[in-house]
Design a protein around this motif. Structure first.
Motif, PDB file in Angstrom:
ATOM      1  N   ALA A  36       0.918  -1.216   0.002  1.00 49.29           N
ATOM      2  CA  ALA A  36      -0.085  -0.069  -0.043  1.00 49.29           C
ATOM      3  C   ALA A  36       0.844   1.095   0.220  1.00 49.29           C
ATOM      4  N   GLN A  37       0.477   2.443  -0.043  1.00 46.53           N
ATOM      5  CA  GLN A  37       0.988   3.507  -0.067  1.00 46.53           C
ATOM      6  C   GLN A  37       1.288   4.071   1.108  1.00 46.53           C
ATOM      7  N   TYR A  41       0.114   7.971   3.069  1.00 49.97           N
ATOM      8  CA  TYR A  41      -0.409   7.972   3.935  1.00 49.97           C
ATOM      9  C   TYR A  41       0.008   8.669   5.196  1.00 49.97           C
ATOM     10  N   THR A  54      -7.589   3.205   4.604  1.00 51.73           N
ATOM     11  CA  THR A  54      -7.631   3.248   3.118  1.00 51.73           C
ATOM     12  C   THR A  54      -6.754   2.317   2.599  1.00 51.73           C
ATOM     13  N   ALA A  55      -5.884   1.454   3.147  1.00 55.78           N
ATOM     14  CA  ALA A  55      -5.290   0.633   2.279  1.00 55.78           C
ATOM     15  C   ALA A  55      -6.094  -0.642   2.099  1.00 55.78           C
ATOM     16  N   ASN A  56      -6.982  -0.744   2.884  1.00 55.77           N
ATOM     17  CA  ASN A  56      -8.029  -1.876   3.106  1.00 55.77           C
ATOM     18  C   ASN A  56      -8.839  -1.850   1.786  1.00 55.77           C
ATOM     19  N   ILE A  57      -9.332  -0.420   1.485  1.00 55.06           N
ATOM     20  CA  ILE A  57     -10.117   0.028   0.490  1.00 55.06           C
ATOM     21  C   ILE A  57      -9.547  -0.029  -0.888  1.00 55.06           C
ATOM     22  N   ASP A  58      -8.229   0.519  -0.839  1.00 51.24           N
ATOM     23  CA  ASP A  58      -7.380   0.927  -2.167  1.00 51.24           C
ATOM     24  C   ASP A  58      -6.836  -0.393  -2.861  1.00 51.24           C
ATOM     25  N   PHE A  59      -6.311  -1.032  -1.762  1.00 48.61           N
ATOM     26  CA  PHE A  59      -5.233  -2.264  -2.046  1.00 48.61           C
ATOM     27  C   PHE A  59      -5.728  -3.851  -1.853  1.00 48.61           C
ATOM     28  N   TRP A  60      -6.466  -3.721  -0.655  1.00 57.54           N
ATOM     29  CA  TRP A  60      -6.820  -5.202  -0.290  1.00 57.54           C
ATOM     30  C   TRP A  60      -8.062  -5.465  -0.600  1.00 57.54           C
ATOM     31  N   ASP A  61      -8.781  -4.922  -1.270  1.00 60.71           N
ATOM     32  CA  ASP A  61     -10.178  -5.087  -1.684  1.00 60.71           C
ATOM     33  C   ASP A  61     -11.211  -5.339  -0.758  1.00 60.71           C
TER      34      ASP A  61
END
Length: 66
Positions: A36-37, A41, A54-61
């Motif tokens: 993730a970024q 962040y 945010t990582a959960n939404i953007d990268f971990w579906d």
């Protein structure tokens, strides 16, 4: 980890808090999941929880149940 107006943790401390959140939810750390970024962040002044969300939404579906 709590913040006040004059305190910003080091990236390492902040990242470790993100890792603790993920480990408490899944038993795996952030290094076990797709990248993730994190630095972005951190520079956006997200709390560790906001960054993990945010990582959960953007990268971990949405794999984490927060």
């Amino acid at each position: 980890m709590s913040y006040d107006n004059d305190y910003k943790p080091t990236f390492s401390d902040w990242y470790n808090e993100c890792d603790k959140i993920v480990v408490s939810i899944m038993g795996l750390g952030v290094n076990d999941l797709p990248d993730a970024q994190w630095m972005d962040y951190y520079h956006d002044d997200m709390t560790p929880f906001e960054a993990v969300d945010t990582a959960n939404i953007d990268f971990w579906d949405g794999q984490l149940v927060l």
